[in-house]
Design an enzyme around this catalytic site. Structure first.
Site, PDB file in Angstrom:
ATOM      1  NE  ARG A 173       9.719  46.300 -25.579  1.00  0.00           N
ATOM      2  CZ  ARG A 173       9.532  45.471 -24.555  1.00  0.00           C
ATOM      3  NH1 ARG A 173      10.542  45.183 -23.748  1.00  0.00           N
ATOM      4  NH2 ARG A 173       8.364  44.919 -24.335  1.00  0.00           N
ATOM      5  CG  HIS A 192       7.138  50.419 -24.168  1.00  0.00           C
ATOM      6  ND1 HIS A 192       6.636  49.363 -23.440  1.00  0.00           N
ATOM      7  CD2 HIS A 192       7.416  49.913 -25.400  1.00  0.00           C
ATOM      8  CE1 HIS A 192       6.611  48.271 -24.188  1.00  0.00           C
ATOM      9  NE2 HIS A 192       7.096  48.585 -25.386  1.00  0.00           N
ATOM     10  CG  ASN A 223       5.571  49.660 -19.781  1.00  0.00           C
ATOM     11  OD1 ASN A 223       5.778  49.579 -20.992  1.00  0.00           O
ATOM     12  ND2 ASN A 223       4.860  50.633 -19.242  1.00  0.00           N
ATOM     13  CG  HIS A 254      10.294  44.850 -33.629  1.00  0.00           C
ATOM     14  ND1 HIS A 254       9.048  44.283 -33.699  1.00  0.00           N
ATOM     15  CD2 HIS A 254      10.310  45.537 -32.459  1.00  0.00           C
ATOM     16  CE1 HIS A 254       8.343  44.606 -32.624  1.00  0.00           C
ATOM     17  NE2 HIS A 254       9.093  45.372 -31.866  1.00  0.00           N
TER      18      HIS A 254
END
Length: 351
Positions: A72, A76, A104, A206
């Protein structure tokens, strides 16, 4: 050498294989951005990849949740200002950095620490200012996927680190919320030269990790989302009994800690956690690909590997652009010393 043998050789070289008509052929690999290469550290830090791989394997063995955290973190970083490690920078005296932007705030502190620890090991092995923090992010994401049972793929290296971070508004614009629909997600990715296949494959990240109740409670209250499986909704209400519940649940209810294609099986069964997940099966532009990945883990792995290489090259800095940070949390000043920026970190996003 016959046509199948030639295809096999090319496939092995690319690291991406498909089966077609009984012959192994290569999936066309994404182009490598100018300034990047697969052997960038061959002379300057030949053990770089093995150091990252060893650290991630050991760390994920101790904390399985770290794999999703590292993956992740790479997402990001890349989706906001490009893959330049700007998400790692602490805020300055004049304001907060990317770390403090709302999307975040739930990035794992352990993931930030792991990147810093890996970078420290690399500096001991290869000296400072050799391996960039952005390359560490890309490698750690790949190795986290592998450590969780997912596909391996070759990572082009040679990124350099940014000297600034994005604004809070840029972060909000670059990271779609978990309530986003497929058309909204496609609109964001199209600006980054990523297509529907990339969207569906990258969303498969995911298959590991956790989601906060506040990120999907709108699908439960005040009325249940009709695209949500009733039995699954009942299970979710046990964890999230009311609006504002501060708890988390697995993004993939079937195999929460294994990187596989069950995420897509969930979507076919209307058991996607976020709107941004389930709408991939509801939307005509992405539905068939979801169904394909639910049926074939290999098809998912092949596309995921290709899409990760594409994503990992978004707006990369190379050559004399940016810098190679001595500390991943702070930019270097013109004299090569660290600037005294404050250290501060800490809802889920579609990515």
């Amino acid at each position: 050498m016959g046509p199948c043998s030639a295809s096999l050789a090319a496939a092995v070289a690319a690291g991406l294989l498909l089966i077609s008509g009984g012959c192994v052929v290569a999936q066309q690999p994404p182009p490598v951005a100018q300034g990047l290469s697969f052997d960038f550290y061959k002379r300057s830090c030949p053990k770089a990849e093995s150091i990252v791989r060893s650290f991630v394997q050991d760390a994920v063995r101790r904390d399985v949740g770290l794999a999703a955290g590292l993956l992740r973190l790479h997402f990001h970083d890349c989706f906001v200002q490009g893959c330049d490690a700007s998400v790692l920078l602490d805020g300055s005296a004049t304001g907060p950095g990317e770390k403090q932007a709302p999307p975040n705030l739930t990035l794992r502190p352990s993931a930030f620490k792991a990147i810093n620890d890996i970078h420290t090991r690399l500096q001991r092995e290869c000296a400072a200012a050799v391996v960039s923090c952005s390359d560490v992010l890309a490698l750690a994401a790949r190795d986290s996927v592998v450590a969780s049972g997912g596909p391996s793929y070759r990572v082009p290296l040679g990124r350099r680190d940014s000297t600034s971070f994005a604004t809070q508004q840029d972060v909000l614009g670059g990271l779609p919320p978990p309530t986003a629909t497929a058309p909204a997600l496609l609109a964001v990715l199209s600006k980054l030269n990523l297509d529907a296949a990339d969207l569906v494959a990258l969303s498969g990240g995911h298959t590991i990790g956790l989601g906060h109740c506040t990120s999907f409670e709108g699908r439960l209250f005040p009325r249940q989302d009709p695209t949500l499986n009733a039995t699954f909704a009942g299970l979710l209400r046990r964890t999230c009994p009311a609006m504002g519940t501060d708890r988390r649940t697995a993004l993939d209810v079937r195999t929460p800690n294994k990187f596989d294609n069950k995420y897509y099986v969930n979507l076919v069964n209307r058991e996607g956690l976020f709107t941004s997940d389930q709408d991939l099966f509801s939307n005509a532009a992405t539905r068939d690909m979801v169904a394909r990945f639910a049926q074939s883990q290999k098809a998912f792995f092949d596309q995921f590997a290709s899409s990760m290489v594409k994503m990992g090259q978004i707006k990369v800095l190379t050559g004399k652009q940016g810098q190679i940070r001595s500390n991943c949390s702070a930019r270097n000043n013109p004299a090569g010393l660290l600037l005294p920026w404050s250290i501060s970190i800490l809802d889920d996003q579609a990515f």
